[in-house]
Scaffold this active site. Structure first.
Site, PDB file in Angstrom:
ATOM      1  CG  HIS A  34     -30.162   3.432  -3.104  1.00 29.93           C
ATOM      2  ND1 HIS A  34     -29.072   3.425  -3.938  1.00 29.93           N
ATOM      3  CD2 HIS A  34     -30.326   4.722  -2.724  1.00 29.93           C
ATOM      4  CE1 HIS A  34     -28.596   4.647  -4.058  1.00 29.93           C
ATOM      5  NE2 HIS A  34     -29.337   5.461  -3.344  1.00 29.93           N
TER       6      HIS A  34
HETATM    7  C1  UD1 Z   1     -30.449   8.957   0.459  1.00 28.94           C
HETATM    8  C2  UD1 Z   1     -30.284  10.091  -0.556  1.00 28.94           C
HETATM    9  C3  UD1 Z   1     -29.676   9.524  -1.830  1.00 28.94           C
HETATM   10  C4  UD1 Z   1     -28.406   8.730  -1.554  1.00 28.94           C
HETATM   11  C5  UD1 Z   1     -28.716   7.648  -0.518  1.00 28.94           C
HETATM   12  C6  UD1 Z   1     -27.505   6.796  -0.194  1.00 28.94           C
HETATM   13  C7  UD1 Z   1     -32.045  11.852  -0.407  1.00 28.94           C
HETATM   14  C8  UD1 Z   1     -33.238  12.396  -1.044  1.00 28.94           C
HETATM   15  N1  UD1 Z   1     -31.574  10.672  -0.906  1.00 28.94           N
HETATM   16  O1  UD1 Z   1     -31.393   8.046  -0.077  1.00 28.94           O
HETATM   17  O2  UD1 Z   1     -29.366  10.588  -2.702  1.00 28.94           O
HETATM   18  O3  UD1 Z   1     -27.969   8.091  -2.746  1.00 28.94           O
HETATM   19  O4  UD1 Z   1     -29.208   8.295   0.662  1.00 28.94           O
HETATM   20  O5  UD1 Z   1     -27.805   5.784   0.693  1.00 28.94           O
HETATM   21  O6  UD1 Z   1     -31.543  12.446   0.519  1.00 28.94           O
HETATM   22  N2  UD1 Z   1     -33.337   3.911   6.232  1.00 28.94           N
HETATM   23  C9  UD1 Z   1     -32.980   3.030   7.216  1.00 28.94           C
HETATM   24  N3  UD1 Z   1     -31.828   3.283   7.903  1.00 28.94           N
HETATM   25  C10 UD1 Z   1     -31.036   4.338   7.617  1.00 28.94           C
HETATM   26  C11 UD1 Z   1     -31.426   5.230   6.608  1.00 28.94           C
HETATM   27  C12 UD1 Z   1     -32.587   4.986   5.913  1.00 28.94           C
HETATM   28  O7  UD1 Z   1     -33.651   2.066   7.490  1.00 28.94           O
HETATM   29  O8  UD1 Z   1     -29.993   4.494   8.260  1.00 28.94           O
HETATM   30  C13 UD1 Z   1     -34.588   3.675   5.484  1.00 28.94           C
HETATM   31  C14 UD1 Z   1     -35.631   4.711   5.805  1.00 28.94           C
HETATM   32  O9  UD1 Z   1     -36.485   4.286   6.790  1.00 28.94           O
HETATM   33  C15 UD1 Z   1     -36.352   4.883   4.497  1.00 28.94           C
HETATM   34  C16 UD1 Z   1     -35.323   4.551   3.461  1.00 28.94           C
HETATM   35  O10 UD1 Z   1     -34.291   3.840   4.102  1.00 28.94           O
HETATM   36  O11 UD1 Z   1     -37.379   3.955   4.336  1.00 28.94           O
HETATM   37  C17 UD1 Z   1     -34.840   5.767   2.746  1.00 28.94           C
HETATM   38  O12 UD1 Z   1     -33.934   6.586   3.505  1.00 28.94           O
HETATM   39  P1  UD1 Z   1     -33.624   8.112   3.081  1.00 28.94           P
HETATM   40  O13 UD1 Z   1     -32.522   8.667   3.858  1.00 28.94           O
HETATM   41  O14 UD1 Z   1     -34.886   8.866   3.014  1.00 28.94           O
HETATM   42  O15 UD1 Z   1     -33.158   8.007   1.574  1.00 28.94           O
HETATM   43  P2  UD1 Z   1     -32.149   7.010   0.857  1.00 28.94           P
HETATM   44  O16 UD1 Z   1     -32.966   6.127  -0.005  1.00 28.94           O
HETATM   45  O17 UD1 Z   1     -31.185   6.367   1.797  1.00 28.94           O
END
Ligand code: UD1
Length: 362
Positions: free
Chosen positions: A207
């Site tokens: 991820h």
């Molecule tokens: C975040 C953390 C990372 C951690 C990870 C665990 C930061 C910078 N990164 O990364 O350190 O390892 O969480 O999962 O804070 N999304 C969904 N549903 C959700 C959450 C996210 O669909 O419940 C999608 C968002 O739309 C986005 C992507 O996932 O496209 C990224 O989500 P985001 O929370 O920005 O970062 P993670 O990659 O989850």
């Protein structure tokens, strides 16, 4: 003592479980603020129910966005919550955008901030988590380091007088859940369709933005997983699903069977049922180590360097560079035989954290 825990993303909920467990039955007041960074049920809700964490007292509902928008959103929304509740400590966890925003809001209101899992470094300035760790450590008043190595990093940055070795609270949770899984207290995990519980399989997750956001990179990593000689159970994070779709890449190819992320007990059971792990997650590298499975990490570096000892974890920044045989021999290597030691502590870190917070009040 009144402590506000600020959490928002999946790995923080695991650490919160250990802290909430330690608070239960004490006279301290523990307030949980969920930023809403993770909002999917299987990245958030199932951790509260599955790990017995009390429901959040406050939910900020921030959701996704650019790093600036997400961090800024949490910062603006949490300001009035901290102002109104005036805790003795604001406790922030790990390295996400929610961590940095919680720490910044607290420090600007002259509220004492403690950073759990302080001092970890990848020394890779491309990672959003690395910015968040460094900035949070330098803002916080109390740095709770999980390992001797983390404590050393803090010393090297002139932060020794605020740092203390607490051990790693993830060990507390991982070992407790491992014992429950082995005692048959949890149902079998919902592995991706096509993966058999009693047949050998590798467990995989992917991820990190550096692995998912560039189409060529993601395509090469998926092809490498597809090429493995054992079935690969790929627990797909929403970021992976979204990027693969955007780039027109199929997750299910060759050996790979993609499925949904699991709750914590499901994940522990899936690691125990696997022959090994392939991942870019920090938490999963450590869980593989604690549960005694070989891990292959698809990154150039790791914050959890202790897992590399005895070949329990191997870094593979680029599977293609190993050649097909080398890659297969690495990712499907047998479980190492050596002792692992206890570099992450004894499974009682959360109690220690509470004691340290209470001792350093005021
Ligand atoms: C975040 C953390 C990372 C951690 C990870 C665990 C930061 C910078 N990164 O990364 O350190 O390892 O969480 O999962 O804070 N999304 C969904 N549903 C959700 C959450 C996210 O669909 O419940 C999608 C968002 O739309 C986005 C992507 O996932 O496209 C990224 O989500 P985001 O929370 O920005 O970062 P993670 O990659 O989850």
């Amino acid at each position: 003592m009144k402590v506000i825990s600020v959490v928002g993303a999946r790995p923080q909920l695991v650490k919160l479980a250990a802290i909430a467990h330690a608070f239960a039955g004490t006279r301290h007041e523990h307030v949980i603020v969920h930023t809403g960074q993770h909002y999917d049920a299987n990245l958030s809700d199932i951790f509260f129910s599955g790990l017995g964490i009390p429901a959040p007292d406050v939910h900020l509902g921030i959701g996704s966005g650019s790093h600036g928008a997400q961090t800024g959103g949490v910062l603006a929304a949490i300001d009035p919550v901290l102002a109104e509740r005036r805790p003795d400590w604001v406790l922030v966890y790990g390295d996400t955008n929610s961590t940095l925003a919680g720490a910044l809001s607290a420090v600007k209101q002259h509220l004492p901030v403690a950073h759990l899992e302080a001092g970890l470094r990848s020394f890779n300035r491309r990672m959003p988590e690395e910015h968040n760790r460094v900035l949070t450590d330098h803002a916080a008043d109390l740095l709770l380091a999980p390992t001797e190595g983390a404590l050393r990093h803090l010393g090297n940055e002139g932060l020794a007088d605020r740092a203390v070795l607490s051990g790693d609270v993830m060990v507390d949770v991982c070992l407790r859940i491992r014992d429950a899984v082995l005692a048959g207290e949890h149902p079998r995990p919902a592995l991706p369709a096509g993966i058999e519980h009693d047949e050998p399989y590798l467990l995989a997750t992917l991820h990190r933005p550096d692995n998912t956001d560039d189409p060529d990179r993601l395509s090469a990593l998926l092809a490498a997983l597809a090429d493995l000689p054992v079935p690969v159970a790929l627990l797909a994070h929403p970021r992976l699903v979204a990027r693969a779709e955007e780039h027109g890449l199929k997750l299910d190819q060759g050996a790979v069977r993609a499925g949904r992320p699991l709750g914590y007990a499901g994940l522990v059971a899936a690691v125990l049922g696997s022959t090994g792990v392939v991942t870019d997650s920090g938490g999963l590298q450590k869980e593989a180590f604690l549960l005694g499975r070989a891990c292959t990490t698809l990154r150039p570096e790791t914050e959890w360097v202790e897992t590399l000892d005895g070949d329990w974890n191997r870094l593979v920044p680029d599977p293609d560079a190993l050649g097909r045989r080398g890659w297969i021999e690495t990712a499907a290597r047998p479980t190492p035989r050596g002792e692992r030691g206890t570099p992450y502590g004894d499974g009682r870190a959360a109690e220690r954290v509470l004691r340290i917070l209470a001792e350093r009040l005021g």
